[in-house]
Design a protein around this motif. Structure first.
Motif, PDB file in Angstrom:
ATOM      1  N   ALA A   1      47.033  51.744  34.468  1.00  0.00           N
ATOM      2  CA  ALA A   1      46.887  51.325  33.080  1.00  0.00           C
ATOM      3  C   ALA A   1      47.016  49.817  32.962  1.00  0.00           C
ATOM      4  O   ALA A   1      47.909  49.203  33.538  1.00  0.00           O
ATOM      5  CB  ALA A   1      47.934  52.014  32.206  1.00  0.00           C
ATOM      6  N   MET A   2      46.098  49.191  32.213  1.00  0.00           N
ATOM      7  CA  MET A   2      46.140  47.749  32.029  1.00  0.00           C
ATOM      8  C   MET A   2      47.021  47.350  30.851  1.00  0.00           C
ATOM      9  O   MET A   2      47.385  46.175  30.734  1.00  0.00           O
ATOM     10  CB  MET A   2      44.727  47.202  31.827  1.00  0.00           C
ATOM     11  CG  MET A   2      43.837  47.349  33.054  1.00  0.00           C
ATOM     12  SD  MET A   2      42.173  46.673  32.797  1.00  0.00           S
ATOM     13  CE  MET A   2      42.526  44.920  32.699  1.00  0.00           C
ATOM     14  N   PHE A   3      47.364  48.311  29.988  1.00  0.00           N
ATOM     15  CA  PHE A   3      48.122  47.987  28.787  1.00  0.00           C
ATOM     16  C   PHE A   3      49.236  48.992  28.533  1.00  0.00           C
ATOM     17  O   PHE A   3      49.100  50.185  28.826  1.00  0.00           O
ATOM     18  CB  PHE A   3      47.199  47.963  27.559  1.00  0.00           C
ATOM     19  CG  PHE A   3      46.123  46.926  27.630  1.00  0.00           C
ATOM     20  CD1 PHE A   3      46.424  45.588  27.461  1.00  0.00           C
ATOM     21  CD2 PHE A   3      44.812  47.284  27.878  1.00  0.00           C
ATOM     22  CE1 PHE A   3      45.437  44.626  27.534  1.00  0.00           C
ATOM     23  CE2 PHE A   3      43.821  46.325  27.943  1.00  0.00           C
ATOM     24  CZ  PHE A   3      44.131  44.988  27.777  1.00  0.00           C
ATOM     25  N   ASP A   4      50.313  48.479  27.965  1.00  0.00           N
ATOM     26  CA  ASP A   4      51.366  49.320  27.394  1.00  0.00           C
ATOM     27  C   ASP A   4      51.207  49.244  25.883  1.00  0.00           C
ATOM     28  O   ASP A   4      51.219  48.149  25.307  1.00  0.00           O
ATOM     29  CB  ASP A   4      52.745  48.807  27.806  1.00  0.00           C
ATOM     30  CG  ASP A   4      52.963  48.867  29.314  1.00  0.00           C
ATOM     31  OD1 ASP A   4      52.577  49.877  29.918  1.00  0.00           O
ATOM     32  OD2 ASP A   4      53.499  47.884  29.870  1.00  0.00           O
ATOM     33  N   ILE A   5      51.050  50.394  25.246  1.00  0.00           N
ATOM     34  CA  ILE A   5      50.811  50.429  23.800  1.00  0.00           C
ATOM     35  C   ILE A   5      52.085  50.860  23.091  1.00  0.00           C
ATOM     36  O   ILE A   5      52.733  51.835  23.480  1.00  0.00           O
ATOM     37  CB  ILE A   5      49.660  51.398  23.470  1.00  0.00           C
ATOM     38  CG1 ILE A   5      48.373  50.962  24.197  1.00  0.00           C
ATOM     39  CG2 ILE A   5      49.414  51.447  21.963  1.00  0.00           C
ATOM     40  CD1 ILE A   5      47.213  51.916  24.006  1.00  0.00           C
TER      41      ILE A   5
ATOM     42  N   ALA B   1      49.855  45.094  30.954  1.00  0.00           N
ATOM     43  CA  ALA B   1      50.761  45.750  31.902  1.00  0.00           C
ATOM     44  C   ALA B   1      51.299  44.772  32.931  1.00  0.00           C
ATOM     45  O   ALA B   1      52.411  44.945  33.431  1.00  0.00           O
ATOM     46  CB  ALA B   1      50.041  46.908  32.594  1.00  0.00           C
ATOM     47  N   ASP B   2      50.531  43.734  33.266  1.00  0.00           N
ATOM     48  CA  ASP B   2      50.984  42.755  34.256  1.00  0.00           C
ATOM     49  C   ASP B   2      50.154  41.491  34.140  1.00  0.00           C
ATOM     50  O   ASP B   2      49.223  41.396  33.340  1.00  0.00           O
ATOM     51  CB  ASP B   2      50.902  43.328  35.683  1.00  0.00           C
ATOM     52  CG  ASP B   2      49.529  43.901  36.007  1.00  0.00           C
ATOM     53  OD1 ASP B   2      48.531  43.421  35.413  1.00  0.00           O
ATOM     54  OD2 ASP B   2      49.440  44.811  36.840  1.00  0.00           O
ATOM     55  N   ALA B   3      50.497  40.486  34.954  1.00  0.00           N
ATOM     56  CA  ALA B   3      49.799  39.207  34.916  1.00  0.00           C
ATOM     57  C   ALA B   3      48.345  39.333  35.347  1.00  0.00           C
ATOM     58  O   ALA B   3      47.486  38.550  34.915  1.00  0.00           O
ATOM     59  CB  ALA B   3      50.523  38.201  35.809  1.00  0.00           C
ATOM     60  N   ALA B   4      48.043  40.321  36.186  1.00  0.00           N
ATOM     61  CA  ALA B   4      46.662  40.501  36.648  1.00  0.00           C
ATOM     62  C   ALA B   4      45.738  40.833  35.483  1.00  0.00           C
ATOM     63  O   ALA B   4      44.576  40.409  35.458  1.00  0.00           O
ATOM     64  CB  ALA B   4      46.605  41.602  37.703  1.00  0.00           C
TER      65      ALA B   4
ATOM     66  N   LEU C   1      41.253  39.253  31.810  1.00  0.00           N
ATOM     67  CA  LEU C   1      40.772  39.138  30.436  1.00  0.00           C
ATOM     68  C   LEU C   1      41.324  37.839  29.836  1.00  0.00           C
ATOM     69  O   LEU C   1      42.400  37.825  29.237  1.00  0.00           O
ATOM     70  CB  LEU C   1      41.221  40.340  29.604  1.00  0.00           C
ATOM     71  CG  LEU C   1      40.666  41.707  30.036  1.00  0.00           C
ATOM     72  CD1 LEU C   1      41.327  42.828  29.252  1.00  0.00           C
ATOM     73  CD2 LEU C   1      39.155  41.760  29.844  1.00  0.00           C
ATOM     74  N   PRO C   2      40.605  36.744  29.992  1.00  0.00           N
ATOM     75  CA  PRO C   2      41.117  35.432  29.569  1.00  0.00           C
ATOM     76  C   PRO C   2      41.481  35.335  28.088  1.00  0.00           C
ATOM     77  O   PRO C   2      42.294  34.474  27.731  1.00  0.00           O
ATOM     78  CB  PRO C   2      39.953  34.489  29.914  1.00  0.00           C
ATOM     79  CG  PRO C   2      39.213  35.172  31.020  1.00  0.00           C
ATOM     80  CD  PRO C   2      39.323  36.630  30.708  1.00  0.00           C
ATOM     81  N   ILE C   3      40.926  36.167  27.222  1.00  0.00           N
ATOM     82  CA  ILE C   3      41.298  36.050  25.805  1.00  0.00           C
ATOM     83  C   ILE C   3      42.780  36.364  25.607  1.00  0.00           C
ATOM     84  O   ILE C   3      43.371  35.965  24.597  1.00  0.00           O
ATOM     85  CB  ILE C   3      40.444  36.957  24.896  1.00  0.00           C
ATOM     86  CG1 ILE C   3      40.627  38.434  25.216  1.00  0.00           C
ATOM     87  CG2 ILE C   3      38.985  36.576  24.929  1.00  0.00           C
ATOM     88  CD1 ILE C   3      39.966  39.345  24.190  1.00  0.00           C
ATOM     89  N   LEU C   4      43.398  37.050  26.583  1.00  0.00           N
ATOM     90  CA  LEU C   4      44.825  37.353  26.485  1.00  0.00           C
ATOM     91  C   LEU C   4      45.686  36.151  26.872  1.00  0.00           C
ATOM     92  O   LEU C   4      46.898  36.169  26.638  1.00  0.00           O
ATOM     93  CB  LEU C   4      45.172  38.543  27.386  1.00  0.00           C
ATOM     94  CG  LEU C   4      44.483  39.864  27.051  1.00  0.00           C
ATOM     95  CD1 LEU C   4      44.849  40.934  28.080  1.00  0.00           C
ATOM     96  CD2 LEU C   4      44.851  40.333  25.650  1.00  0.00           C
ATOM     97  N   ALA C   5      45.069  35.139  27.453  1.00  0.00           N
ATOM     98  CA  ALA C   5      45.818  33.936  27.841  1.00  0.00           C
ATOM     99  C   ALA C   5      45.873  32.913  26.709  1.00  0.00           C
ATOM    100  O   ALA C   5      46.549  31.889  26.833  1.00  0.00           O
ATOM    101  CB  ALA C   5      45.191  33.317  29.086  1.00  0.00           C
TER     102      ALA C   5
END
Length: 266
Positions: free
Chosen positions: A4-8, A85-88, A93-97
């Motif tokens: 999972a890439m996200f924790d919701i 979920a992590d730095a990766a 997804l650069p919009i998260l930076a």
């Protein structure tokens, strides 16, 4: 590899008029807002922001934010609070930076609406593995949004062409619609019309036509006494089983499920 890439943390639909002076969105996580109808007003890190229909607002973690009560404004929006979920995930997804909020007018509202409503449905039902399903759906949504943001604003002429083609589909969706008809209605080649439509909306012409038909099908199943066979014929599907498959793929349920829901409410 992390699954999972996200924790919701929360997913909700907001409807009607905000009753309080303000509703905190939380600053300990990212907040994604999509405005489906009306207008919303926010204060993000002390700065006012207004969002209208089809606007997306991505608020980074760490920024205090709240929805503000408008002057009797009726709105409908979907709000998702999540964390990578992590730095990766942030690298992918650069919009998260970003450290500043992102407000974006999407030109693929039908596609995003479908994805967001399915996320809301899964989160609300809380069936087995719902959290994994929601994380996967959010990943798909964020990739779609990232691609649109990366491509930048579309030319006004392209947006005009898309609106003309959508109106044509709205007027003729019960019949067969091809790239040739849509190309002719905006004065371009069939291949260019098909390529432009997919680039701007995120859907093929066929996908969009099916979704337009299923919107009508769902309404008729919920608000009429027509059978699934009647509706299938009305929408131009000669094979009821094919209609059922398309309806299931787009809405996540069978026509019989929609009829059962209507009967429970009657």
């Amino acid at each position: 590899m992390k699954f999972a890439m996200f924790d919701i943390f929360d997913i909700r639909q907001e409807r009607g008029i905000l009753q309080r002076e303000q509703q905190p969105l939380g600053s300990d996580s990212f907040t994604l807002v999509w405005v489906r109808f009306g207008q919303t007003a926010y204060r993000v890190a002390g700065q006012p922001m207004a969002c209208r229909k089809n606007d997306l607002l991505l608020i980074p973690a760490g920024l205090p934010a709240a929805e503000l009560r408008g002057a009797g404004t009726i709105r409908e929006s979907v709000v998702v609070r999540f964390s990578p979920a992590d730095a990766a995930t942030v690298r992918l997804l650069p919009i998260l930076a970003r450290r500043a909020p992102l407000r974006w007018v999407t030109h693929m509202p039908e596609l995003l609406l479908e994805k967001l409503l399915y996320i809301v449905e899964q989160w609300t039902a809380r069936d087995r593995y719902f959290s994994v399903m929601c994380a996967a759906l959010l990943t798909e949504l964020m990739v779609t949004v990232s691609r649109e943001v990366d491509e930048g604003e579309k030319a006004p002429s392209s947006i005009h062409h898309i609106e003309v083609m959508k109106r044509y589909v709205d007027d003729h969706y019960r019949g067969k619609i091809t790239k040739h008809e849509l190309g002719a209605c905006i004065g371009v080649s069939p291949n260019y019309a098909a390529s432009l439509f997919r680039k701007v909306t995120g859907m093929t012409i066929s996908d969009y036509v099916h979704r337009r038909r299923m919107k009508t099908a769902l309404y008729l199943l919920q608000h009429s006494r027509l059978t699934a066979q009647d509706i299938s014929d009305h929408l131009g599907y000669s094979d009821p089983s094919y209609f059922n498959r398309i309806f299931k793929r787009i809405t996540g349920k069978l026509p019989s499920d929609a009829i059962a829901e209507r009967e429970r409410l009657e």
